[in-house]
Design a protein around this motif. Sequence first.
Motif, PDB file in Angstrom:
ATOM      1  N   UNK A 160       0.827  -1.218   0.000  1.00 47.09           N
ATOM      2  CA  UNK A 160       0.000   0.000   0.000  1.00 47.09           C
ATOM      3  C   UNK A 160       0.855   1.259   0.000  1.00 47.09           C
ATOM      4  N   UNK A 161       2.014   1.229   0.675  1.00 43.66           N
ATOM      5  CA  UNK A 161       2.872   2.408   0.697  1.00 43.66           C
ATOM      6  C   UNK A 161       3.510   2.648  -0.667  1.00 43.66           C
ATOM      7  N   UNK A 162       3.982   1.568  -1.284  1.00 48.30           N
ATOM      8  CA  UNK A 162       4.602   1.729  -2.599  1.00 48.30           C
ATOM      9  C   UNK A 162       3.575   2.015  -3.692  1.00 48.30           C
ATOM     10  N   UNK A 163       2.310   1.721  -3.420  1.00 50.18           N
ATOM     11  CA  UNK A 163       1.273   1.946  -4.413  1.00 50.18           C
ATOM     12  C   UNK A 163       0.628   3.313  -4.332  1.00 50.18           C
ATOM     13  N   UNK A 164       1.062   4.160  -3.408  1.00 51.21           N
ATOM     14  CA  UNK A 164       0.497   5.507  -3.312  1.00 51.21           C
ATOM     15  C   UNK A 164       0.875   6.308  -4.561  1.00 51.21           C
ATOM     16  N   UNK A 165      -0.121   6.832  -5.240  1.00 49.97           N
ATOM     17  CA  UNK A 165       0.122   7.516  -6.510  1.00 49.97           C
ATOM     18  C   UNK A 165       0.725   8.905  -6.294  1.00 49.97           C
ATOM     19  N   UNK A 166       0.108   9.692  -5.438  1.00 51.55           N
ATOM     20  CA  UNK A 166       0.622  11.043  -5.210  1.00 51.55           C
ATOM     21  C   UNK A 166       1.677  11.021  -4.104  1.00 51.55           C
ATOM     22  N   UNK A 167       2.768  10.289  -4.390  1.00 51.54           N
ATOM     23  CA  UNK A 167       3.818  10.121  -3.377  1.00 51.54           C
ATOM     24  C   UNK A 167       4.539  11.435  -3.104  1.00 51.54           C
ATOM     25  N   UNK A 168       4.463  12.369  -4.065  1.00 48.59           N
ATOM     26  CA  UNK A 168       5.135  13.647  -3.855  1.00 48.59           C
ATOM     27  C   UNK A 168       4.475  14.464  -2.742  1.00 48.59           C
ATOM     28  N   UNK A 169       3.247  14.075  -2.373  1.00 49.14           N
ATOM     29  CA  UNK A 169       2.581  14.776  -1.270  1.00 49.14           C
ATOM     30  C   UNK A 169       3.181  14.403   0.075  1.00 49.14           C
ATOM     31  N   UNK A 170       3.910  13.289   0.135  1.00 48.46           N
ATOM     32  CA  UNK A 170       4.538  12.864   1.375  1.00 48.46           C
ATOM     33  C   UNK A 170       5.900  13.528   1.507  1.00 48.46           C
ATOM     34  N   UNK A 171       6.227  13.934   2.698  1.00 44.98           N
ATOM     35  CA  UNK A 171       7.517  14.593   2.926  1.00 44.98           C
ATOM     36  C   UNK A 171       8.663  13.587   3.031  1.00 44.98           C
ATOM     37  N   UNK A 172       8.381  12.356   3.510  1.00 37.11           N
ATOM     38  CA  UNK A 172       9.422  11.334   3.683  1.00 37.11           C
ATOM     39  C   UNK A 172       8.938   9.990   3.131  1.00 37.11           C
ATOM     40  N   UNK A 173       8.637   9.961   1.853  1.00 34.98           N
ATOM     41  CA  UNK A 173       8.107   8.735   1.267  1.00 34.98           C
ATOM     42  C   UNK A 173       9.152   7.612   1.281  1.00 34.98           C
ATOM     43  N   UNK A 174      10.393   7.937   0.950  1.00 34.58           N
ATOM     44  CA  UNK A 174      11.439   6.906   0.930  1.00 34.58           C
ATOM     45  C   UNK A 174      11.684   6.319   2.320  1.00 34.58           C
ATOM     46  N   UNK A 179      11.509   1.897   6.095  1.00 33.26           N
ATOM     47  CA  UNK A 179      11.220   1.386   7.440  1.00 33.26           C
ATOM     48  C   UNK A 179      10.260   0.207   7.386  1.00 33.26           C
ATOM     49  N   UNK A 180       9.260   0.318   6.524  1.00 30.88           N
ATOM     50  CA  UNK A 180       8.305  -0.791   6.400  1.00 30.88           C
ATOM     51  C   UNK A 180       8.984  -2.037   5.828  1.00 30.88           C
ATOM     52  N   UNK A 181       9.903  -1.824   4.895  1.00 34.18           N
ATOM     53  CA  UNK A 181      10.610  -2.962   4.313  1.00 34.18           C
ATOM     54  C   UNK A 181      11.565  -3.599   5.313  1.00 34.18           C
ATOM     55  N   UNK A 182      12.099  -2.792   6.246  1.00 32.49           N
ATOM     56  CA  UNK A 182      13.005  -3.334   7.261  1.00 32.49           C
ATOM     57  C   UNK A 182      12.339  -4.289   8.224  1.00 32.49           C
ATOM     58  N   UNK A 183      11.018  -4.201   8.355  1.00 29.71           N
ATOM     59  CA  UNK A 183      10.300  -5.101   9.261  1.00 29.71           C
ATOM     60  C   UNK A 183      10.214  -6.529   8.727  1.00 29.71           C
ATOM     61  N   UNK A 184      10.479  -6.705   7.428  1.00 29.06           N
ATOM     62  CA  UNK A 184      10.373  -8.040   6.832  1.00 29.06           C
ATOM     63  C   UNK A 184      11.331  -9.034   7.487  1.00 29.06           C
ATOM     64  N   UNK A 185      12.530  -8.556   7.842  1.00 31.51           N
ATOM     65  CA  UNK A 185      13.541  -9.463   8.388  1.00 31.51           C
ATOM     66  C   UNK A 185      13.374  -9.783   9.853  1.00 31.51           C
ATOM     67  N   UNK A 186      12.292  -9.313  10.480  1.00 30.19           N
ATOM     68  CA  UNK A 186      12.120  -9.552  11.917  1.00 30.19           C
ATOM     69  C   UNK A 186      11.692 -10.978  12.211  1.00 30.19           C
ATOM     70  N   UNK A 187      10.977 -11.603  11.294  1.00 30.34           N
ATOM     71  CA  UNK A 187      10.493 -12.965  11.507  1.00 30.34           C
ATOM     72  C   UNK A 187      11.533 -13.960  10.994  1.00 30.34           C
ATOM     73  N   UNK A 188      11.882 -14.917  11.832  1.00 26.72           N
ATOM     74  CA  UNK A 188      12.832 -15.972  11.481  1.00 26.72           C
ATOM     75  C   UNK A 188      12.050 -17.242  11.192  1.00 26.72           C
TER      76      UNK A 188
END
Length: 440
Positions: A160-174, A179-188
Amino acid sequence: MRNDNKPPKKRKIGGSDRNAAWLLIAPSLILILAISIYPVLQSFYFSLFDLQLNTPTKSSTHLKYNIQLDQYLKYYPFLEDELTNEISEVDEPLKGKLTDIKKDLTALNKQIRDDSEGAYEKVNQTLNNYETPSQELATVEISNEMANQFTQRIASINKRLTGIENREALSNAKELIGLADGLRGAVIEPNFIGFEHYANQLTNPRMWSSLWNTVVFTVLSVFFEFVLGFAIALLINKVFIGRGMVRATVLIPWAIPTAVSAMMWKFLYDGQNGIIAKFFTEIGLIDSMGSLLTTDAGAMFAVVLADVWKTTPYIALLLLAGLQVIPRSLYEASAIDGAGKWKQFISVTLPLMKSSILVALLFRTLDAFRVFDLVYILTGGGPANATETISGYAYEIMFSQTNFGAGSAISVIVFICVAIISIIYVKLLGSDLLPEGSKK
């Protein structure tokens, strides 16, 4: 009339004697289990897992799903703060989308906190104090349902975050996406794979090539070492002036450390200044000095020759011990009967040397089959893995690639090969040495 020549009756072993015997050998059995069997069982256990030290989620064995709270808490608080800041700055309908994402993230966090049984707060407090929590505290076991739910929600949040169309409206989209992608490695995930490593290795041409190289090296080196060692043992068993000095001199190659011996032979084989390489070139054994360590046959020949030079005294020493216990009266009696030297060797020496030959061949074969340091220093397994042994291959997988699971599987394969070699030797050479009652 009383017959005093009757053999004495054998005393039957009672239960108390048998128990006492078991008590006497129990410490030895425990020591054998602790030193010999336990490492093999441990290697076998590790071989059932995809154990890779260079991958954090596979650096230890896991039978169930776990979550690394320290990894999770390094990303979640900052992701939540970033979402809160973005929600306060953007307009509808983007605010509604970010609010839904935050609700899902908060609900997931609450579930993780509740299931962690207090570890969540301890890890969070440790991180707030700028300290590193222990792995035992930070790693918490979770159910399969919880793991699947976590994975699906994090994947949904990322999508959902990567699918936001008007990403330029966000101040810290990257930052949000990172941060959301970093949570993937939490589960072993569980890294138990059963016998997959064995299936992979048994179909791996490199493993079979290294095993074949090991067999060739073992057969050639042990054969020449046994023949030369037996000849040296027969020679130094004779009585002659200076025998003690000759025996001490013969043992010098064996006394040199293998690493030093390998480096010495490496200089002797050098393609530009090696004395041995130059000698072999002059007598026509090789085409050029450089081909000794750069061709498949030359490299194997070089390794075998270096090993024969170093280990032949070891065989000679073991066989010499067997020769010295043979009574001289047997040779004198056979000479009176008209037996020559060759007949004495066949009829007297070899039969009485059977136990010594078994020990010498068994020890040397097992040692040659597990060779590593000589080949590693002399050729490094080259050229093109032409001299790579099974031990060198295991070292490459286990330590260079830090794949302990596959390396442990190869170690177990080596153990099985060593056990088969031992059984073959005992069956072929040692069966006559066993008591009659133990053969049944």
